[in-house]
Structure formats: structure tokens, C-alpha cells
Design a protein around this motif. Sequence first.
Motif, PDB file in Angstrom:
ATOM      1  N   SER A 163       0.854  -1.182   0.000  1.00  0.00           N
ATOM      2  CA  SER A 163       0.000   0.000   0.000  1.00  0.00           C
ATOM      3  C   SER A 163       0.890   1.232   0.000  1.00  0.00           C
ATOM      4  CB  SER A 163      -0.909   0.001   1.242  1.00  0.00           C
ATOM      5  OG  SER A 163      -1.809   1.080   1.232  1.00  0.00           O
ATOM      6  N   ASN A 164       0.628   2.139  -0.951  1.00  0.00           N
ATOM      7  CA  ASN A 164       1.530   3.267  -1.129  1.00  0.00           C
ATOM      8  C   ASN A 164       0.776   4.587  -1.210  1.00  0.00           C
ATOM      9  OD1 ASN A 164       4.120   4.555  -1.765  1.00  0.00           O
ATOM     10  ND2 ASN A 164       3.218   4.881  -3.782  1.00  0.00           N
ATOM     11  N   CYS A 165       1.318   5.584  -0.538  1.00  0.00           N
ATOM     12  CA  CYS A 165       0.762   6.929  -0.568  1.00  0.00           C
ATOM     13  C   CYS A 165       1.945   7.896  -0.641  1.00  0.00           C
ATOM     14  CB  CYS A 165      -0.075   7.168   0.700  1.00  0.00           C
ATOM     15  SG  CYS A 165      -1.110   8.639   0.665  1.00  0.00           S
ATOM     16  N   GLY A 166       2.237   8.426  -1.850  1.00  0.00           N
ATOM     17  CA  GLY A 166       3.370   9.335  -2.001  1.00  0.00           C
ATOM     18  C   GLY A 166       4.402   8.813  -2.967  1.00  0.00           C
ATOM     19  N   ASP A 167       5.655   9.245  -2.793  1.00  0.00           N
ATOM     20  CA  ASP A 167       6.700   8.881  -3.746  1.00  0.00           C
ATOM     21  C   ASP A 167       7.829   8.069  -3.143  1.00  0.00           C
ATOM     22  OD1 ASP A 167       7.806  10.886  -2.240  1.00  0.00           O
ATOM     23  OD2 ASP A 167       8.375  12.172  -3.926  1.00  0.00           O
ATOM     24  N   SER A 168       7.597   7.451  -1.969  1.00  0.00           N
ATOM     25  CA  SER A 168       8.497   6.383  -1.562  1.00  0.00           C
ATOM     26  C   SER A 168       8.132   5.175  -2.428  1.00  0.00           C
ATOM     27  CB  SER A 168       8.340   6.083  -0.068  1.00  0.00           C
ATOM     28  OG  SER A 168       8.815   7.169   0.709  1.00  0.00           O
ATOM     29  N   ARG A 169       8.927   4.123  -2.367  1.00  0.00           N
ATOM     30  CA  ARG A 169       8.744   3.074  -3.374  1.00  0.00           C
ATOM     31  C   ARG A 169       9.102   1.702  -2.825  1.00  0.00           C
ATOM     32  NH1 ARG A 169      12.092   4.253  -8.692  1.00  0.00           N
ATOM     33  NH2 ARG A 169      11.081   6.281  -8.341  1.00  0.00           N
ATOM     34  N   ALA A 170       8.468   0.667  -3.402  1.00  0.00           N
ATOM     35  CA  ALA A 170       8.778  -0.723  -3.063  1.00  0.00           C
ATOM     36  C   ALA A 170       8.966  -1.516  -4.351  1.00  0.00           C
ATOM     37  CB  ALA A 170       7.672  -1.340  -2.225  1.00  0.00           C
ATOM     38  N   VAL A 171       9.990  -2.395  -4.364  1.00  0.00           N
ATOM     39  CA  VAL A 171      10.217  -3.277  -5.502  1.00  0.00           C
ATOM     40  C   VAL A 171      10.442  -4.693  -4.998  1.00  0.00           C
ATOM     41  CG1 VAL A 171      11.208  -1.443  -6.927  1.00  0.00           C
ATOM     42  CG2 VAL A 171      12.726  -2.906  -5.558  1.00  0.00           C
ATOM     43  N   LEU A 172      10.174  -5.659  -5.874  1.00  0.00           N
ATOM     44  CA  LEU A 172      10.397  -7.076  -5.590  1.00  0.00           C
ATOM     45  C   LEU A 172      11.447  -7.603  -6.552  1.00  0.00           C
ATOM     46  CD1 LEU A 172       9.653  -9.925  -4.425  1.00  0.00           C
ATOM     47  CD2 LEU A 172       7.862 -10.010  -6.193  1.00  0.00           C
ATOM     48  N   CYS A 173      12.482  -8.247  -6.026  1.00  0.00           N
ATOM     49  CA  CYS A 173      13.465  -8.933  -6.854  1.00  0.00           C
ATOM     50  C   CYS A 173      13.042 -10.393  -6.966  1.00  0.00           C
ATOM     51  CB  CYS A 173      14.858  -8.833  -6.239  1.00  0.00           C
ATOM     52  SG  CYS A 173      15.527  -7.162  -6.211  1.00  0.00           S
ATOM     53  N   ARG A 174      12.717 -10.803  -8.178  1.00  0.00           N
ATOM     54  CA  ARG A 174      12.254 -12.177  -8.436  1.00  0.00           C
ATOM     55  C   ARG A 174      13.089 -12.747  -9.578  1.00  0.00           C
ATOM     56  NH1 ARG A 174       5.984 -13.134  -9.292  1.00  0.00           N
ATOM     57  NH2 ARG A 174       6.113 -13.227  -7.018  1.00  0.00           N
ATOM     58  N   GLY A 175      13.902 -13.738  -9.273  1.00  0.00           N
ATOM     59  CA  GLY A 175      14.786 -14.278 -10.292  1.00  0.00           C
ATOM     60  C   GLY A 175      15.700 -13.189 -10.815  1.00  0.00           C
ATOM     61  N   THR A 176      15.646 -12.956 -12.117  1.00  0.00           N
ATOM     62  CA  THR A 176      16.460 -11.900 -12.710  1.00  0.00           C
ATOM     63  C   THR A 176      15.673 -10.612 -12.925  1.00  0.00           C
ATOM     64  OG1 THR A 176      15.931 -12.703 -14.941  1.00  0.00           O
ATOM     65  CG2 THR A 176      17.915 -13.583 -13.894  1.00  0.00           C
ATOM     66  N   GLU A 177      14.431 -10.580 -12.470  1.00  0.00           N
ATOM     67  CA  GLU A 177      13.571  -9.415 -12.668  1.00  0.00           C
ATOM     68  C   GLU A 177      13.560  -8.511 -11.445  1.00  0.00           C
ATOM     69  OE1 GLU A 177       9.695 -10.066 -15.045  1.00  0.00           O
ATOM     70  OE2 GLU A 177       9.944 -11.895 -13.857  1.00  0.00           O
ATOM     71  N   THR A 178      13.338  -7.233 -11.690  1.00  0.00           N
ATOM     72  CA  THR A 178      13.039  -6.275 -10.620  1.00  0.00           C
ATOM     73  C   THR A 178      11.649  -5.729 -10.907  1.00  0.00           C
ATOM     74  OG1 THR A 178      15.378  -5.683 -10.390  1.00  0.00           O
ATOM     75  CG2 THR A 178      13.758  -4.186  -9.422  1.00  0.00           C
ATOM     76  N   ILE A 179      10.697  -6.089 -10.066  1.00  0.00           N
ATOM     77  CA  ILE A 179       9.286  -5.791 -10.313  1.00  0.00           C
ATOM     78  C   ILE A 179       8.836  -4.637  -9.421  1.00  0.00           C
ATOM     79  CG2 ILE A 179       6.938  -6.722 -10.286  1.00  0.00           C
ATOM     80  CD1 ILE A 179       8.204  -9.526 -10.508  1.00  0.00           C
ATOM     81  N   PRO A 180       8.390  -3.521 -10.000  1.00  0.00           N
ATOM     82  CA  PRO A 180       7.883  -2.424  -9.163  1.00  0.00           C
ATOM     83  C   PRO A 180       6.546  -2.807  -8.544  1.00  0.00           C
ATOM     84  CG  PRO A 180       7.574  -1.924 -11.495  1.00  0.00           C
ATOM     85  CD  PRO A 180       8.367  -3.198 -11.445  1.00  0.00           C
ATOM     86  N   LEU A 181       6.421  -2.616  -7.251  1.00  0.00           N
ATOM     87  CA  LEU A 181       5.170  -2.887  -6.548  1.00  0.00           C
ATOM     88  C   LEU A 181       4.353  -1.621  -6.335  1.00  0.00           C
ATOM     89  CD1 LEU A 181       6.480  -5.393  -3.841  1.00  0.00           C
ATOM     90  CD2 LEU A 181       5.428  -5.915  -6.048  1.00  0.00           C
ATOM     91  N   THR A 182       4.962  -0.468  -6.601  1.00  0.00           N
ATOM     92  CA  THR A 182       4.285   0.814  -6.451  1.00  0.00           C
ATOM     93  C   THR A 182       4.612   1.700  -7.651  1.00  0.00           C
ATOM     94  OG1 THR A 182       6.131   1.823  -5.236  1.00  0.00           O
ATOM     95  CG2 THR A 182       4.448   0.697  -3.920  1.00  0.00           C
TER      96      THR A 182
END
Length: 394
Positions: free
Chosen positions: A231-250
Motif C-alpha cells: 500500500s503506497n501513498c506518495g513517492d516512496s517506493r517498493a520493488v520485488l526482486c524475483r529471479g532476474t527481474e526487478t518488479i515495481p510494486l508501487t
Amino acid sequence: MEPLLELDVERIDRVDSLPDTDLASASSGSSFLLSTEDSRSTTSSGDISTSSGEIPPSVVEEAVVPRLVDPVPSSDELTILTARQNKCVGRNNRAVSWGFTSVIGRRKEMEDAVAVRPGFMSRTCDHLGGCTAPGSRTSTEISPVHFFGVYDGHGGSQVAKFCAERMHEVIAEEWGRESIDGSEWQRRWEVAFSSGFKRADNEVLTESVAPEMVGSTAVVVVLSGCQIITSNCGDSRAVLCRGTETIPLTVDQKPDREDELMRIEGEGGKVINWNGARVFGVLAMSRAIGDRYLRPWIIPVPEITFMTRTDEDECLILASDGLWDVMSNEEVGELARRLLRRRRRSMNMTDKEVTPAQAVADNLTEIAYCRNSSDNISIIVVDLKSKRRRQQRQ
């Protein structure tokens, strides 16, 4: 994907070769950031594991229950039993480790805050929602659910600190308040987060937490055995590293984002380019907790995403824009994967060692500072590979 600079790779190699006791303050470029009292820095790491008993008893007192014993099925029940043979993803995801840094950097005041709340809830995977094998034996076992949050304050630190101390409690209460049918589990979480963020925002006002010109971003992750709920409100950020991918969650909620710009202007507001797009030339984000003086243009309404966990997941990274202003998602993911895998191979699994997650948080902080980040830098890294799974692969 932008590759890491050669200097950054050398820095990783150099820091990674140091003894664990030196990692938190490695290199003269940022050692004062991570060690001096005046910098108001914080680093911490810890392991969470229901199987090895590393969680304090107070966290897991409700999280360990006997396995349910199923009766011998009749011939008419064989089809149902076969359907339940699959175990939920959470069977291998009972253990995570984490590390974080939160440093003042080049700012005169520390306005960031972080929250790490292992086991803030204890529920069965089935009850929580999003289980990959509902009805299986594993899905009916109670296990802890973890909460991670990064809050980037502006105008002062009061709202960020309040959120770090209170938000996880509000979310848990709002989730428990809902009685939506289990098949609509995503809707239940959406309501809990939306109501929780609004309630926290109201408490900032009613409890006179801060002046009306003070606010904070809020990016939080609820981590269960099978799901990553962000859950995101603003410009902080979360990402998931999965295998060789970097997936933005926000997705950053900026005033010049097309949908946000339309919303702001539809309410009679203006976005002015003043050292970047800003609401009325003041605030460089379009959503936040607090900021009463900019209502209705700045709102405390979060965007929520759901991601089912897999065995390929490496780590989660939550951070304030002190990191993202100077590093891309891909750069952060590349560094995290490289250092995590190297550290896992070299670990002896002793309690005194710096965890791989903490090593990543420390290194990201150092690189962001050396790239002249002008903001506070707060980073949480959650290693999604349990010790058992790491040892099995070795």
C-alpha cells in the motif's frame, strides 16, 4: 536496464570482502553516516522464523498450533482429497530475515522513519486470503504475518514518526473490523488499507500530532506466507526482486502523473513546475498523510497491489526517495541480487554475522550517498529466502 557503474561494482566487492563487524561503517565515504550519534542513523537486522524458534515468544504465542489430523477419507471423498494434495506456497515461506538503514544524509534534519513489525498479526493462510492451495493442511496452520513500512516526512518529522509507531496497529484493527466474504479477500485488504490510512490521517489532526503543513509519505508491505500486499501513498517506493527481474510494486504518485494531474486540476488545483512538478509549487507529491493545508488536492488515499509469492523471490526493498532519486529500480535490483547471493554462499549462519539483507541495505545506503543523494535515506531489505531453503541449495 542501466548497468551499475564500475565504481559501484568495485565498492560492492570491497565492502563485501570486509569482516562482518566492519560492514555497517564500511568505507570512509559513509562511515560517519552509519555510526555517529549526530547523524541520527539507525541500522538493525533480525531473523524471523517460526520453525527455528527465532521469533520472540510474545510474537508467536498464537502462531504455533498442532497440525490438524484429517480423518481417513471415504471413496466418495478421494477427489476432494486429491485436490487438496497441493500445499500452499507459504509452507516454505515461514522464515524471512531483514535489515534496514535510516540516515540523515546531507539534510539538516532527519524526517524519515521506518517500521519493522514481525508477527504484527497471526492468522491461517486460508483466513488471511490469497492462499495458493486453499483447504490444504498447511493453509489451516496459524503463522505470523509481517509488516514493513517506510515513511518520508516533509515539513517536519512528526507525521512520519507517528505513522511508524501507529500505522501497523490501525491496519490490523481495520482488517479485523471487516467481515467481507473470504472469496473477496483482496477487497478486504483494500478496505482495511484505505480506511487505515484515512484513520491515521484523521488521528494526526485530532491528536494534534503536527502542524497542518507537516506530512509524510507511506509505503508499507504486509507479508504473509503466500502474498505480498503493498500500500503506497506518495513517492516512496517498493520493488520485488524475483529471479532476474526487478518488479515495481508501487508507482510514484507525482503531481505530473497524468491521472493525478487530472484529479488535481479537476478539484481546481494547479501543478507548477518549481524545481520539479509541485502542487501549487509547494509539494512534489500528490498524495500523503497529513498536509491539511493542501486539501483536497493532497489526499491520504493509498494505491494497493497484490503479488503472490514464488520460490523465485529473492528480496523486497522499500525505500524513501533518498535512494530512488539517484538509483533506478533496475540498478537497485541488480546490486541486491548480486550481493545477496554472494553473502548467502559465504555465511556460516552464526548469530553474530551481519545478515545478507543488512549488507544490502548498508551498501545501497553507501552508494546513494556517494552519488550525492541530497535527502534522508531510509531502506528496508527483506530477504525472502529462508535459511532452510538456502541450506538445501548449497
